[in-house]
Structure formats: structure tokens, C-alpha cells
Design a protein around this motif. Structure first.
Motif, PDB file in Angstrom:
ATOM      1  N   ILE A 161      33.634  32.840  39.138  1.00  0.00           N
ATOM      2  CA  ILE A 161      33.125  34.035  38.455  1.00  0.00           C
ATOM      3  C   ILE A 161      33.909  35.265  38.886  1.00  0.00           C
ATOM      4  O   ILE A 161      34.188  36.153  38.067  1.00  0.00           O
ATOM      5  N   GLU A 162      34.320  35.318  40.126  1.00  0.00           N
ATOM      6  CA  GLU A 162      35.154  36.435  40.575  1.00  0.00           C
ATOM      7  C   GLU A 162      36.460  36.488  39.777  1.00  0.00           C
ATOM      8  O   GLU A 162      36.909  37.559  39.352  1.00  0.00           O
ATOM      9  N   ALA A 163      37.059  35.326  39.534  1.00  0.00           N
ATOM     10  CA  ALA A 163      38.291  35.270  38.746  1.00  0.00           C
ATOM     11  C   ALA A 163      38.038  35.677  37.295  1.00  0.00           C
ATOM     12  O   ALA A 163      38.879  36.339  36.666  1.00  0.00           O
ATOM     13  N   ILE A 164      36.892  35.293  36.741  1.00  0.00           N
ATOM     14  CA  ILE A 164      36.559  35.686  35.367  1.00  0.00           C
ATOM     15  C   ILE A 164      36.403  37.203  35.267  1.00  0.00           C
ATOM     16  O   ILE A 164      36.938  37.843  34.349  1.00  0.00           O
ATOM     17  N   LEU A 165      35.677  37.773  36.208  1.00  0.00           N
ATOM     18  CA  LEU A 165      35.480  39.230  36.190  1.00  0.00           C
ATOM     19  C   LEU A 165      36.804  39.976  36.361  1.00  0.00           C
ATOM     20  O   LEU A 165      37.022  41.023  35.745  1.00  0.00           O
ATOM     21  N   ALA A 166      37.700  39.434  37.189  1.00  0.00           N
ATOM     22  CA  ALA A 166      39.012  40.060  37.360  1.00  0.00           C
ATOM     23  C   ALA A 166      39.800  40.020  36.055  1.00  0.00           C
ATOM     24  O   ALA A 166      40.484  40.995  35.696  1.00  0.00           O
ATOM     25  N   GLU A 167      39.721  38.906  35.321  1.00  0.00           N
ATOM     26  CA  GLU A 167      40.392  38.810  34.030  1.00  0.00           C
ATOM     27  C   GLU A 167      39.804  39.817  33.048  1.00  0.00           C
ATOM     28  O   GLU A 167      40.549  40.470  32.294  1.00  0.00           O
ATOM     29  N   GLU A 168      38.496  39.970  33.044  1.00  0.00           N
ATOM     30  CA  GLU A 168      37.873  40.946  32.147  1.00  0.00           C
ATOM     31  C   GLU A 168      38.311  42.366  32.488  1.00  0.00           C
ATOM     32  O   GLU A 168      38.580  43.177  31.591  1.00  0.00           O
ATOM     33  N   THR A 169      38.410  42.661  33.759  1.00  0.00           N
ATOM     34  CA  THR A 169      38.872  43.987  34.181  1.00  0.00           C
ATOM     35  C   THR A 169      40.296  44.244  33.700  1.00  0.00           C
ATOM     36  O   THR A 169      40.620  45.338  33.203  1.00  0.00           O
ATOM     37  N   ALA A 170      41.160  43.232  33.828  1.00  0.00           N
ATOM     38  CA  ALA A 170      42.550  43.372  33.380  1.00  0.00           C
ATOM     39  C   ALA A 170      42.614  43.560  31.869  1.00  0.00           C
ATOM     40  O   ALA A 170      43.401  44.364  31.359  1.00  0.00           O
ATOM     41  N   ARG A 171      41.796  42.802  31.133  1.00  0.00           N
ATOM     42  CA  ARG A 171      41.780  42.945  29.671  1.00  0.00           C
ATOM     43  C   ARG A 171      41.326  44.340  29.260  1.00  0.00           C
ATOM     44  O   ARG A 171      41.881  44.947  28.334  1.00  0.00           O
TER      45      ARG A 171
END
Length: 406
Positions: free
Chosen positions: A335-345
Motif C-alpha cells: 500500500i505504501e508503494a501504491i500511495l507513492a505511485e498516486e502521489t507521483a501521478r
């Protein structure tokens, strides 16, 4: 992360009212009554949207149909036989109809014959809850003695074959019938119920198709339909094999990170994406789910969050559905990796930064045990999983500046 909930339609024992009370923000559904290869008409799509939008008392649910799971790919397309070209044109038309209705994410899979396979749908856990399970010994017993597949002995070592022989001998008629229904008689939500003879015929039809040929057939399919998806504004995302290893002599081509990389590079358009299913992919110890999200996250359009626990070593293996936070996948890191991807997007200005996910599967607990709903899709068990996932999301987003750690 947009919280969604899978719904199998009006016959689902988990209602739209239940989904509202669970606090889901959107719905994942499909027109399961329409067979593979047939067009999804505007009327049928609109009808399902209206069903999702309305509670039992007629008031608005506030929910909409966010993700299609699945728009099925026919066996003809997978094998490139019979009316497969017509089916591709039908698929394109269905995509156009979905886009016109405002639906922009379509999940699909390319698994031959069976979409997923288990040997138990209600295996009892020590606490009295039940879950779905894949017991390798039971499966080999089915393959060798019930299905009696030619060449079934190939690919299994002598020790496993001996265990399967002993296991089959210990089964009474009721267990043999139950195992047959569980493995071969279709899927929840499917209209395509298979008999043993049907299954034998389908397996025989794949006899000359290698893994590389099946992968090329998938690439050919995507080369046809993804440009249409791009034209109408739909993101397509392939679900991994479940389980992610060869079964019944059938090829498996979407089981690893490399499998996904090959497909998205072969048809290199943003609309050609990934359904990251942590439960399916997590059965293989080599699959690093947080790492996959970091490396391929830009093409992840939809996420299933569930956990599995491997019971045996190597591949194939036995496993069962674990608690969402209790299996082999580190859900916090994922989930940390998913949230990081959302932040980058979001920083890049992408409109699809809020990635939909759903709590996949769940244990039957409490009143779920009396409902006997869709296997793997109980109301309370999934709500428990969603609550646990929400807790992780909330904790990670509470960090300074509301951002997950890099």
C-alpha cells in the motif's frame, strides 16, 4: 486509493445497500449473464448502472459502476479459432458502448478454460471461519483419477503422485463429487457451467497451443482492441493467472513480473495496463509485489488487495486465502508503494491518479456462514478486510505532508 466493491448483480446476496453501509466509494461489476463473444448492449449497460445507483427503497445509493470485471475474452479469441475475428469486433463494440456510458476501466483475463481454480470453497480455519483453498494433493487426485487426463502423471513427481493416490482412495463419493464441482463446474457469476466432458474437450482443444503461442495470441488481441480503447478513453488491465502456475497441461502466460513487462512493451500504449492482484501473484514467492508496484505502477489501472499463505514449497504449491494482513504479501509495503505511485501521478497532472482497488475475497465469518453467498465474496469478511486496509492507508497518509515515505 478509491475503495470499490465487487457486485455480481441483483442475484448477489450482498446488496447495494450492504455496499453503501460498508462505505465503499464505487462498484466493480459485469454482465455475467451475457456469454463470451456476445456484445454488451447500451440497454444492458444502462440497466446495470441503474441497479447500482439505487437502494432497495428506491433512494439514490450514491454509487456508480467504476470498473468492469470482467469483459470476457472468448476461448475462440484465445485460440484464434472459429469466429475469433468476429468476437474481437464484438469486443470493440462493447468497449465503445461502455465508454459511451462513462465507464473507463475494463479488467479482463487471458486464462485458458478456467478463470480461477480451487479445491475447497469453504475450508475451515482454526477459528471456525472458512476460506477458499488450493490443495495440490487434492488437485492431482482430481487430475489423475476423476478427470483422468491423458498425460496427467507428467509434471508431478513420484512422491506427489503417491500422495494423490492415497488421498483419492481416502475420499468418499461425496468428497469426490464436491471436488469435481469445485474444480470443473464453472465460476461464481459465470453462465458457462462445465461438465467433465466439456472440460476434457476444452483441454484437448489447447493441445497444440504452447505458452509462446498463447502469448502471441494475447498480443494480437491487444493490438486490435487497445487502439479502440485509447480512442474512446478506456483503460484495459489484465488480471494475472490464478493460481499463477500451470494447471491441467494448460499454458500460463500472466504469472510473473516479466510476463507483464513483455505484454505492456509489446503493445506500448498507456491504455494497455495491469490489474495488480496481490493474492494471485503472491502465491509465487518470486513475485515481489511492492517492487512490482514501484517498477510497473505507471501501468497499473486497477488493484485487488488480498493475501494468500503458501502451505508447501516450490511450484505448483498448496495455499489458502489468508487474512488481508496475515499472508505472504507485506500489505503495508504494498500500500505504501501504491500511495507513492498516486502521489507521483498527481504531481505529473495525471487524471487517473486515484487508483481504484477492492478488498478481494475474504473469510466467511459471523453471519456470512449462514448466507452462503458467492464463494470468496462474503459481506462481513470483505468488510473486515476493507477496514484493515483502510487502517493502513490512514496511518501512511498521516505522515508529514500526507505523503508516504519515498
Amino acid at each position: 486509493m478509491k475503495q470499490t466493491w465487487r457486485w455480481f448483480g441483483p442475484r448477489d446476496l450482498v446488496s447495494i445497500d450492504d455496499i453503501c453501509q460498508a462505505g465503499a466509494q464505487g462498484v466493480v461489476s459485469a454482465l455475467h449473464h451475457i456469454p463470451s463473444g456476445a456484445v454488451w448492449t447500451p440497454a444492458e449497460i444502462t440497466k446495470r448502472q441503474a441497479e447500482i445507483a439505487t437502494m432497495k427503497d428506491g433512494t439514490a445509493s450514491g454509487l456508480k459502476w467504476d470498473v468492469v470485471e470482467s469483459l470476457p475474452v472468448s476461448e475462440a479469441i484465445k485460440k484464434q479459432e472459429g469466429p475469433w475475428r468476429d468476437h474481437i469486433e464484438t469486443y470493440k463494440q462493447s468497449l465503445r458502448h461502455l465508454a459511451a456510458a462513462g465507464i473507463d476501466i475494463v479488467c479482463y483475463n487471458f486464462m485458458p478454460v478456467l478463470d480461477w481454480t480451487r479445491t475447497h470453497l469453504n475450508w475451515r480455519l482454526p477459528n471456525g471461519a472458512t476460506c477458499m483453498r488450493f490443495d495440490l494433493t487434492d488437485f492431482v487426485a482430481f487430475d489423475r483419477y476423476i478427470l483422468a487426463r491423458p498425460g496427467a502423471d507428467e509434471g508431478y513427481d513420484a512422491g506427489l503422485l503417491a500422495q494423490a493416490e492415497e488421498r483419492f482412495a481416502s475420499m468418499d463419493d461425496a468428497r469426490r463429487e464436491q471436488l469435481t464441482r469445485t474444480v470443473a463446474f464453472g465460476l461464481p457469476g459465470s453462465v458457462e457451467k462445465l461438465t467433465l466432458d466439456d472440460l476434457r474437450g476444452l483441454l484437448a482443444s489447447y493441445a497444440g497451443i504452447s505458452g509462446e503461442q498463447l502469448r502471441q495470441n494475447l498480443i494480437d488481441f491487444l493490438a486490435e482492441v487497445v487502439p479502440v480503447a485509447r480512442e474512446v478513453g478506456i483503460r484495459m488491465c489484465c488480471h494475472p493467472d490464478d493460481p499463477p502456475f500451470e494447471l491441467l497441461g494448460l499454458p500460463r502466460i500472466m504469472s510473473t513480473e516479466d510476463d507483464y513487462r513483455r505484454i505492456i512493451e509489446a503493445v506500448d500504449l498507456p491504455e494497455n495496463g495491469i490489474t495488480l492482484c496481490s493474492g494471485s501473484l503472491g502465491v509465487r514467492a518470486e513475485n515481489d509485489l511492492p517492487g512490482m508496484m514501484k517498477r510497473l505502477g505507471h501501468r497499473v489501472h486497477f488493484i485487488h488487495l488480498r493475501n494468500t499463505l503458501r502451505e508447501t514449497e516450490g511450484l505448483p504449491c498448496s495455499f489458502h486465502e489468508a487474512d488481508h494482513l496475515g499472508g505472504d504479501t507485506n500489505m503495508v509495503d504494498l500500500i505504501e508503494a501504491i500511495l507513492a505511485e498516486e502521489t507521483a501521478r498527481k504531481a505529473a497532472g495525471r487524471s487517473d491518479w486515484n487508483i481504484p482497488f477492492r478488498p478481494d475475497h475474504g473469510h466467511d465469518i459471523l453471519d456470512d456462514l449462514n448466507r452462503q453467498g458467492q464463494p470468496g465474496y462474503p459481506a462481513i469478511g470483505r468488510l473486515k478486510g476493507l477496514a484493515e486496509l483502510r487502517g493502513i492507508m490512514t496511518a501512511l497518509m498521516a505522515r508529514p505532508n500526507g505523503k508516504p515515505a519515498a
